[in-house]
Structure formats: structure tokens, C-alpha cells
Design a protein around this motif. Structure first.
Motif, PDB file in Angstrom:
ATOM      1  N   PRO A  46      19.575   8.059  22.197  1.00 41.10           N
ATOM      2  CA  PRO A  46      19.539   9.287  23.005  1.00 41.10           C
ATOM      3  C   PRO A  46      19.949   9.072  24.452  1.00 41.10           C
ATOM      4  O   PRO A  46      20.673   9.893  25.032  1.00 41.10           O
ATOM      5  CB  PRO A  46      18.069   9.729  22.900  1.00 41.10           C
ATOM      6  N   ASN A  47      19.507   7.960  25.062  1.00 36.83           N
ATOM      7  CA  ASN A  47      19.896   7.692  26.444  1.00 36.83           C
ATOM      8  C   ASN A  47      21.384   7.362  26.545  1.00 36.83           C
ATOM      9  O   ASN A  47      22.033   7.700  27.533  1.00 36.83           O
ATOM     10  CB  ASN A  47      19.080   6.540  27.024  1.00 36.83           C
ATOM     11  N   ALA A  48      21.929   6.695  25.518  1.00 33.79           N
ATOM     12  CA  ALA A  48      23.359   6.380  25.527  1.00 33.79           C
ATOM     13  C   ALA A  48      24.188   7.667  25.516  1.00 33.79           C
ATOM     14  O   ALA A  48      25.159   7.806  26.271  1.00 33.79           O
ATOM     15  CB  ALA A  48      23.706   5.508  24.321  1.00 33.79           C
ATOM     16  N   LEU A  49      23.807   8.611  24.666  1.00 30.27           N
ATOM     17  CA  LEU A  49      24.514   9.901  24.642  1.00 30.27           C
ATOM     18  C   LEU A  49      24.364  10.628  25.975  1.00 30.27           C
ATOM     19  O   LEU A  49      25.328  11.196  26.503  1.00 30.27           O
ATOM     20  CB  LEU A  49      23.962  10.769  23.507  1.00 30.27           C
ATOM     21  N   ALA A  50      23.142  10.593  26.520  1.00 32.58           N
ATOM     22  CA  ALA A  50      22.907  11.245  27.807  1.00 32.58           C
ATOM     23  C   ALA A  50      23.739  10.588  28.904  1.00 32.58           C
ATOM     24  O   ALA A  50      24.275  11.268  29.790  1.00 32.58           O
ATOM     25  CB  ALA A  50      21.420  11.183  28.159  1.00 32.58           C
ATOM     26  N   ALA A  51      23.867   9.258  28.862  1.00 28.01           N
ATOM     27  CA  ALA A  51      24.646   8.549  29.878  1.00 28.01           C
ATOM     28  C   ALA A  51      26.124   8.910  29.798  1.00 28.01           C
ATOM     29  O   ALA A  51      26.806   9.036  30.823  1.00 28.01           O
ATOM     30  CB  ALA A  51      24.459   7.034  29.706  1.00 28.01           C
ATOM     31  N   ILE A  52      26.645   9.078  28.587  1.00 28.65           N
ATOM     32  CA  ILE A  52      28.048   9.473  28.443  1.00 28.65           C
ATOM     33  C   ILE A  52      28.261  10.862  29.035  1.00 28.65           C
ATOM     34  O   ILE A  52      29.297  11.148  29.644  1.00 28.65           O
ATOM     35  CB  ILE A  52      28.456   9.433  26.961  1.00 28.65           C
ATOM     36  N   TYR A  53      27.271  11.733  28.883  1.00 25.08           N
ATOM     37  CA  TYR A  53      27.348  13.074  29.465  1.00 25.08           C
ATOM     38  C   TYR A  53      27.099  13.069  30.975  1.00 25.08           C
ATOM     39  O   TYR A  53      27.314  14.077  31.646  1.00 25.08           O
ATOM     40  CB  TYR A  53      26.336  13.998  28.807  1.00 25.08           C
ATOM     41  N   GLY A  54      26.606  11.949  31.522  1.00 20.71           N
ATOM     42  CA  GLY A  54      26.336  11.872  32.953  1.00 20.71           C
ATOM     43  C   GLY A  54      24.934  12.268  33.346  1.00 20.71           C
ATOM     44  O   GLY A  54      24.677  12.540  34.523  1.00 20.71           O
ATOM     45  N   ILE A  55      24.005  12.313  32.374  1.00 15.53           N
ATOM     46  CA  ILE A  55      22.604  12.645  32.670  1.00 15.53           C
ATOM     47  C   ILE A  55      21.679  11.583  32.079  1.00 15.53           C
ATOM     48  O   ILE A  55      20.803  11.893  31.259  1.00 15.53           O
ATOM     49  CB  ILE A  55      22.227  14.039  32.135  1.00 15.53           C
ATOM     50  N   PRO A  56      21.828  10.302  32.462  1.00 13.04           N
ATOM     51  CA  PRO A  56      20.972   9.255  31.879  1.00 13.04           C
ATOM     52  C   PRO A  56      19.500   9.488  32.222  1.00 13.04           C
ATOM     53  O   PRO A  56      19.168  10.085  33.246  1.00 13.04           O
ATOM     54  CB  PRO A  56      21.507   7.975  32.529  1.00 13.04           C
ATOM     55  N   GLY A  83      28.480   5.785  32.134  1.00 14.37           N
ATOM     56  CA  GLY A  83      29.888   6.057  31.851  1.00 14.37           C
ATOM     57  C   GLY A  83      30.263   5.718  30.417  1.00 14.37           C
ATOM     58  O   GLY A  83      29.613   6.145  29.462  1.00 14.37           O
ATOM     59  N   TRP A  84      31.335   4.918  30.267  1.00 12.71           N
ATOM     60  CA  TRP A  84      31.828   4.541  28.945  1.00 12.71           C
ATOM     61  C   TRP A  84      31.106   3.332  28.361  1.00 12.71           C
ATOM     62  O   TRP A  84      31.313   3.007  27.179  1.00 12.71           O
ATOM     63  CB  TRP A  84      33.321   4.235  29.018  1.00 12.71           C
ATOM     64  N   THR A  85      30.271   2.662  29.134  1.00 12.16           N
ATOM     65  CA  THR A  85      29.644   1.416  28.680  1.00 12.16           C
ATOM     66  C   THR A  85      28.848   1.568  27.392  1.00 12.16           C
ATOM     67  O   THR A  85      28.937   0.698  26.504  1.00 12.16           O
ATOM     68  CB  THR A  85      28.748   0.843  29.792  1.00 12.16           C
ATOM     69  N   PRO A  86      28.032   2.628  27.210  1.00  8.76           N
ATOM     70  CA  PRO A  86      27.306   2.754  25.939  1.00  8.76           C
ATOM     71  C   PRO A  86      28.218   2.775  24.717  1.00  8.76           C
ATOM     72  O   PRO A  86      27.839   2.290  23.646  1.00  8.76           O
ATOM     73  CB  PRO A  86      26.560   4.087  26.093  1.00  8.76           C
ATOM     74  N   LEU A  87      29.417   3.325  24.875  1.00  8.49           N
ATOM     75  CA  LEU A  87      30.363   3.375  23.764  1.00  8.49           C
ATOM     76  C   LEU A  87      30.814   1.967  23.378  1.00  8.49           C
ATOM     77  O   LEU A  87      30.887   1.628  22.187  1.00  8.49           O
ATOM     78  CB  LEU A  87      31.565   4.231  24.144  1.00  8.49           C
TER      79      LEU A  87
END
Length: 258
Positions: free
Chosen positions: A213-223, A231-235
């Protein structure tokens, strides 16, 4: 009739025929599209006209994607495990004896389908969200945010499904593999919520930072936290984990009986 060995193209056509004719595909991907688009638009409509200072305009799609990814995970498991449960895997391997070729074809077809549908759904949600909740302190999306909220999310959800496929290939049991994947997605964050002791703060932070969930939130810019992957790091992290899991799946499928 002339007889020839099955090629990778034959395996791809076979897997495409299977995945597009199975009812599980229609149900899981149908639910995914409904949840991603429906919840994404619902959140945007609720937020429209309200003050949301500093909130990224495209981040309203996060809630629908988080729930919709569970459907993609389920389909990823069923793509391989359903053949073991029905015995269809024997017919598949008779027609195409190369087990690596069969697994690779399943991975390519499933990943492509999941990526395209998720990206299209996210693009629709992002376009509507940006128009509904613009202004009122909401941050206008940049080009990078658009890319992450559409292609980035599509890749992340498709990789989650591909990881589920690899787990399904190793476990060969639908319920077990789906349960294992739900644990991977939800358990770290749930455990972190109950770690209140000071001695557990480091572990709690790590669990939150690297949870799905935090990885998805981080990609959206709301970690959820200021620290951790952004940014792209979780991917890239998920891509590495998926490659390792697929390597294990290829090893296991070639070393054991059907």
C-alpha cells in the motif's frame, strides 16, 4: 496432417485463447476495472469543491487501485494454479513439452493483458480526477506524475499479478497461493499498526515503508512516511522481487512431476 514441434508463438496463442475464454478472467478483470474506475471517480467527486491544500490531483486514484490490485493478484494465481487443479496442465505439457516455454508464455500473456487494462483504467481515472478536483489548493499534475499515475501504476499492478503467477506456479494450489499473496500485500502494514513499543519503531517503520500500500501511495506522490522509497523506486524494488520469484518458479516447474 504435418506434425511439427510447438513453438513459443504457438504457446502464446494457446495461452491467449485460454485467458480470454475463462470466466475467471472476465470476473476478476471486470471487478478490477469496476473498482479502479468506480472508486477513483467516487473519491474525486467527493473531493471536488473541497479544500485539499497540497494534495496531488491524480492521487485520488490510489484507493481504487489498491483494492483493484487484489483482483489482478487473484487472476495471476489462477492462470497457472487452475490448470493443476483441473488436470489441464497434462494436456498443456503434452502439446508443448517445454515447461519453461509454457510458463514464459503464461507470464507474457498475463502481464501484457494486466498492464494494458490497468493502465487504461488509471488513465481514465486520472483524466477525470484532474478535471474534477483542480483548484482549491490541489497540486496540478506534472508530466512525471501523469506517467507514474498511469504507466507506473499499470506496471506495478501487472508486476504484482506476475509475482502471484510465480507463487502459484511454485505452490500449485489456488487457495494457498492467493492467501500467501494477500499476506504479502496486507500483512506488513497490518503488523506495523500494532507495533506501539519504542523498541519496535525501526521494524515498524521498515514494514510501512516497504509495504505494497505504501509503495502504491509513493508512486502517486502521497507516501505514508517521509522516509522510504519514493517516485519510481517502489516499481524497481517489486521488479527485482518478481524476477527472483519467477526464477524460482522456472526452477521448480522443471524439477518436479506434474
Amino acid at each position: 496432417m504435418p506434425v511439427r514441434d510447438a513453438t513459443f508463438g504457438d504457446a502464446l496463442r494457446s495461452e491467449w485463447t485460454k485467458i480470454r475464454t475463462l470466466r475467471s478472467t472476465m470476473w476478476t478483470l471486470g471487478v478490477m476495472l469496476l473498482v479502479v474506475v468506480g472508486i477513483g471517480l467516487l473519491v474525486a467527486s467527493v473531493m471536488s469543491g473541497h479544500e485539499a491544500s497540497g494534495f496531488p490531483a491524480l492521487a485520488a486514484g490510489f484507493f481504487g487501485v489498491l483494492l483493484g490490485s487484489l483482483s489482478v493478484i487473484t487472476l495471476g494465481v489462477l492462470v497457472i494454479s487452475s490448470e493443476y487443479s483441473t488436470g489441464m496442465i497434462r494436456t498443456t505439457l503434452t502439446a508443448c513439452p517445454s515447461r519453461s516455454r509454457v510458463l514464459a508464455a503464461k507470464a507474457v500473456v498475463f502481464f501484457s493483458l494486466a498492464f494494458v487494462l490497468t493502465t487504461v483504467a488509471c488513465l481514465l481515472v486520472a483524466a477525470v480526477d484532474s478535471s474534477l478536483i483542480s483548484g482549491h489548493g490541489v497540486l496540478a499534475p506534472s508530466g512525471s506524475q501523469w506517467a507514474r499515475a498511469t504507466v507506473g501504476i499499470g506496471l506495478y499492478v501487472a508486476l504484482l499479478g506476475l509475482l502471484a503467477l510465480a507463487v502459484g506456479a511454485m505452490l500449485r494450489h489456488s487457495a494457498g497461493a492467493i492467501t500467501a499473496m494477500l499476506g504479502v500485500v496486507l500483512l506488513p502494514l497490518l503488523l506495523a499498526l500494532f507495533m506501539a513499543g519504542e523498541s519496535l519503531q525501526t521494524l515498524r517503520t521498515d514494514l510501512i515503508e516497504y509495504s505494497v500500500p505504501n509503495a502504491l501511495a509513493a508512486i502517486y506522490g502521497i507516501p505514508m512516511l517521509d522516509s522510504g522509497p519514493h517516485g519510481w523506486t517502489p516499481l524497481w524494488i517489486l521488479a527485482g522481487v518478481t524476477v527472483v520469484a519467477l526464477a524460482g518458479a522456472f526452477t521448480v516447474i522443471n524439477k518436479r512431476d506434474v
